[in-house]
Design a protein around this motif. Structure first.
Motif, short mmCIF file in Angstrom:
data_model
loop_
_atom_site.label_atom_id
_atom_site.label_comp_id
_atom_site.label_asym_id
_atom_site.label_seq_id
_atom_site.Cartn_x
_atom_site.Cartn_y
_atom_site.Cartn_z
N GLY A 20 3.75 -15.89 33.83
CA GLY A 20 4.60 -15.02 34.63
C GLY A 20 5.98 -14.79 34.48
N VAL A 21 6.58 -15.80 33.30
CA VAL A 21 7.90 -15.41 32.50
C VAL A 21 7.90 -14.39 31.38
CG1 VAL A 21 9.41 -16.77 31.42
CG2 VAL A 21 8.27 -18.02 32.92
N VAL A 22 8.49 -13.43 31.65
CA VAL A 22 8.23 -12.31 30.99
C VAL A 22 9.15 -12.47 29.85
CG1 VAL A 22 8.45 -9.66 30.69
CG2 VAL A 22 7.38 -10.87 32.83
N LEU A 198 9.71 -25.13 37.89
CA LEU A 198 9.62 -23.93 38.58
C LEU A 198 10.87 -22.96 38.52
CD1 LEU A 198 8.35 -25.59 42.09
CD2 LEU A 198 6.98 -24.25 40.47
N THR A 199 11.82 -23.49 38.34
CA THR A 199 13.23 -22.74 37.94
C THR A 199 12.85 -21.92 36.66
OG1 THR A 199 14.54 -24.17 39.00
CG2 THR A 199 15.64 -22.86 37.55
N ALA A 200 12.46 -22.49 35.50
CA ALA A 200 12.12 -22.08 34.38
C ALA A 200 11.14 -20.74 34.42
CB ALA A 200 11.72 -23.11 33.12
N VAL A 203 10.53 -19.02 39.69
CA VAL A 203 9.96 -19.24 41.12
C VAL A 203 11.09 -19.33 42.16
CG1 VAL A 203 8.44 -20.39 42.93
CG2 VAL A 203 7.77 -19.99 40.27
N PRO A 204 11.27 -18.53 43.14
CA PRO A 204 12.34 -18.63 44.12
C PRO A 204 12.60 -20.16 44.51
CG PRO A 204 11.09 -16.63 44.57
CD PRO A 204 10.39 -17.53 43.42
#
Length: 686
Positions: A20-22, A198-200, A203-204
């Motif tokens: 999900g990291v574009v 999660l920060t990478a 994710v909120p």
């Protein structure tokens, strides 16, 4: 199949690099002409987190012309991030101008010829880093790899092995390897590393605690839930079956047979699994083979008390069985707790406390309501009996937490029943928490009346179902944690441990009470636990309001009570206890035949016998009901005068009222014999 590395391996294993990291768009023609592998490699480097200690071992080895170690042996269960770490090691090696060869056991035939062919290539004079991934698939070659293949490589070669299981005994016992071998067990990410992951993944932050708590920092679990979030799904538990199934398949290499699957289910429910528990729960005469099979699983560890699975594996196995076969889940659940229960009777005090910890642990995933248990610290601290030297500190703690009036009551009970006080200590020996358990049937009437808590408990028992000579009334009077008061904490965790122990050891226990402040928040939890709120028994000490939760063990003995609590906890959507009445005539004994003669003295005089059916919900009696020639009008008058209509611990349903008018007692067994060692306070004295 092996690959010579001139660029970092770019295929990210599922759940290791957050989905999900574009990445940046293709943009210009020059950027669009880049190989996709370059973009994937850059993305993998950006989201890789943790494993600093393992990378430092490699970095140190690569800094010298001849590595300080020859083999780094990494092991851990499926999804722990072994392949991702090998990718980071590959990247580090290439920056150190090393040639990298990757042999993946999933794509390589387990034969010496295939392995030799994978490295028989010209790489010039550059030192080599050899990465053996999915080594569990090459285990049949383990002796050959250790004794022939690796010793034949140049001394400048650093080999990194990634396996699901620890190295075989040959690695540890071969004196030739010695300090040339480094063994590292890969664990879940700690909370800080999980949050960085999660920060990478963008994710909120408000979802971090939810995801970290659910996955226990397991990298694959983090990756899968990150993917769920990226696709707009709900990351909160319970997880959908397809997600649970995916995790389960990563933990298990092959589909287990029936016996092994049942052994896994027991292992998931129990805090620790011993061969004896497995034998009992599976109803086998010999469970050695099943125990040894569990022992070899990569996600199962051996501790001092037995085998236990990794946290996420435990949760996944539990959730899978509960969804896949609810009936089997209920059956296994009962078998496990009953197996633990059977060991309690012959255990000493400390062993009994540990067994109760294990018994309560089985229920950890069941409460659907607010629970006073802190499962993160469950079993981490054991209560110990308070010493005389602790009394001043106990009184001070009570005064600080509840005020001067409570401190006066605490001091009195410390003088009267010091053996009922327990403390939990911090590492420096200071008192972290205190619990005071009292026997009101051994107290003087004056002491019972002096304390609002004990007075409220005694009055409730007297007007609802009085104890008779020889029967005991108990109360957990004081529960204080220095840091968290009566919120979930190690001290609150000790309440069920000590009260369960009292249930199993105190002879002829009738009423047991628990006094808690802010009682409304615990109503639903204790109703399911068959310790409902004692109606009309709230009290005030100082400026704090308290309530009592109560159970009459003459109505249900401890084993019947555990069975009822288990069934309620397993039932989905349970909103409270069944309508019940605590009748003065309702007595119970373990393994009774659920019928007995009724003997009691009431306000209408001695009643030696009565023509009244013994009502047992959902069951029948064995043999004819006891009968007595007395007119029904007299029986009705007796019932009306001796049984309070609101003696239902807060339940006044029409079915309960009808039962009260037609039954004098719900018979569960033979009448208890009074114990001369347990004196009852006379009602007339109070």
């Amino acid at each position: 199949m092996a690959r010579e590395r001139t660029a970092r391996r770019t295929a990210r294993p599922l759940g290791v690099g957050p989905p999900g990291v574009v990445s940046d768009g293709m943009g210009s023609a020059s950027r669009s002409s880049r190989p996709l592998s370059d973009r994937l490699a850059a993305r993998a480097r950006r989201v890789f987190v943790g494993r600093d200690a393992e990378l430092e071992i490699v970095r140190s080895a690569l800094d010298s012309p001849e590595p300080s170690i020859a083999v780094l042996y990494l092991y851990g269960p499926g999804g722990i991030g072994k392949t991702c770490l090998l990718g980071a090691i590959s990247d580090l090696a290439e920056r150190s101008h090393r040639a990298v060869t990757v042999i993946d056991g999933r794509n390589t035939d387990a034969s010496p010829g295939s392995v030799l062919a994978s490295v028989d290539r010209h790489i010039g004079d550059r030192p080599r880093v050899l990465l053996l991934d999915s080594y569990e698939r090459l285990r049949v070659l383990d002796d050959w790899i250790r004794t022939d293949f690796l010793p034949g490589l140049p001394a400048t070669t650093l080999t990194v092995i990634a396996d699901r299981s620890p190295p075989s005994a040959g690695w540890r016992t071969d004196p030739g390897w010695g300090d040339l071998l480094r063994i590292v067990s890969l664990r879940n990410f700690d909370p800080a590393t999980s949050a960085a992951y999660l920060t990478a993944a963008r994710v909120p932050e408000e979802l971090h605690d939810e995801i970290i708590g659910a996955t226990h920092g397991h990298p694959l679990g983090l990756g899968l839930l990150t993917d769920v979030f990226a696709r707009g799904g709900d990351v909160r538990v319970p997880w959908p079956p397809d997600l649970v199934g995916m995790l389960l398949r990563r933990f298990l290499d092959t589909e287990p047979g029936i016996a092994h699957r049942r052994a896994l289910e027991v292992c998931a429910l129990a805090r620790v699994t011993t061969e004896a528990l497995l034998r009992d729960a599976l109803e086998l005469t010999d469970a050695h083979a099943e125990f040894e099979w569990l022992r070899e699983l990569s996600f199962v560890e051996a501790g001092p008390d037995g085998l236990f699975p990794h946290d996420l594996a435990r949760d996944v196995l539990d959730a899978d069985l509960r969804w896949r076969d609810p009936d089997a889940y209920r059956y296994t659940f009962h078998r496990v707790w009953k197996g633990i229960r059977r060991g309690l009777d012959s255990a000493g005090e400390c062993e009994q406390q540990q067994a109760i910890v294990d018994l309560k642990f089985v229920f950890r995933n069941l409460p659907g309501v607010l629970s006073p248990v802190d499962w993160q610290s469950w079993g981490s601290a054991q209560p110990e009996r308070a010493e005389q030297a602790d009394h001043s500190a106990i009184v001070d703690l009570v005064r600080t937490s509840e005020g001067d009036e409570s401190a006066v009551h605490a001091r009195r009970w410390l003088e009267r029943q010091p053996e009922g006080f327990f403390v939990l200590r911090d590492a420096d020996g200071s008192i972290r928490g205190v619990l005071g358990l009292l026997e009101l049937s051994r107290a003087s009437p004056e002491d019972v009346r002096a304390d609002p808590a004990t007075r409220a408990a005694w009055d409730f028992a007297r007007r609802t179902a009085p104890s008779r000579p020889g029967e005991c009334v108990a109360i957990t009077r004081i529960v204080i944690d220095r840091a968290d008061y009566q919120n979930p904490s190690p001290t609150m965790n000790s309440v069920p441990v000590l009260t369960f122990q009292r249930y199993f050891t105190l002879p002829h226990l009738s009423w047991d009470f628990l006094a808690l402040a802010e009682p409304d928040r615990w109503n639903e939890y204790f109703a399911v636990a068959d310790l409902p709120r004692a109606e009309g028994a709230d009290f005030t000490v100082g400026d704090r309001h308290y309530g009592l939760f109560a159970h009459d063990f003459r109505r249900r003995d401890v084993d019947e009570w555990l069975t009822v609590v288990t069934d309620r906890a397993l039932a989905q959507g349970h909103s409270g206890p069944e309508p019940t009445m605590s009748l003065p005539l309702a007595l119970s004994e373990k393994n009774s035949r659920r019928r007995s003669e009724m003997r009691c003295t009431t306000s209408v005089g001695p009643i030696s016998s009565l023509v009244i059916p013994c009502c047992t919900r959902g069951s029948s009696t064995n043999g004819p009901l006891p009968t007595i020639p007395i007119r029904w009008c007299c029986a009705r008058s007796f019932v009306r005068r001796s049984i309070p209509w609101r003696a239902t611990l807060g339940t006044t349903s029409s079915s309960a009222r009808w039962t009260a008018r037609t039954c004098a007692a719900q018979q569960h067994g033979k009448q208890r014999q009074p114990d001369s060692g347990c004196r009852s306070v006379r009602t007339a004295d109070i």
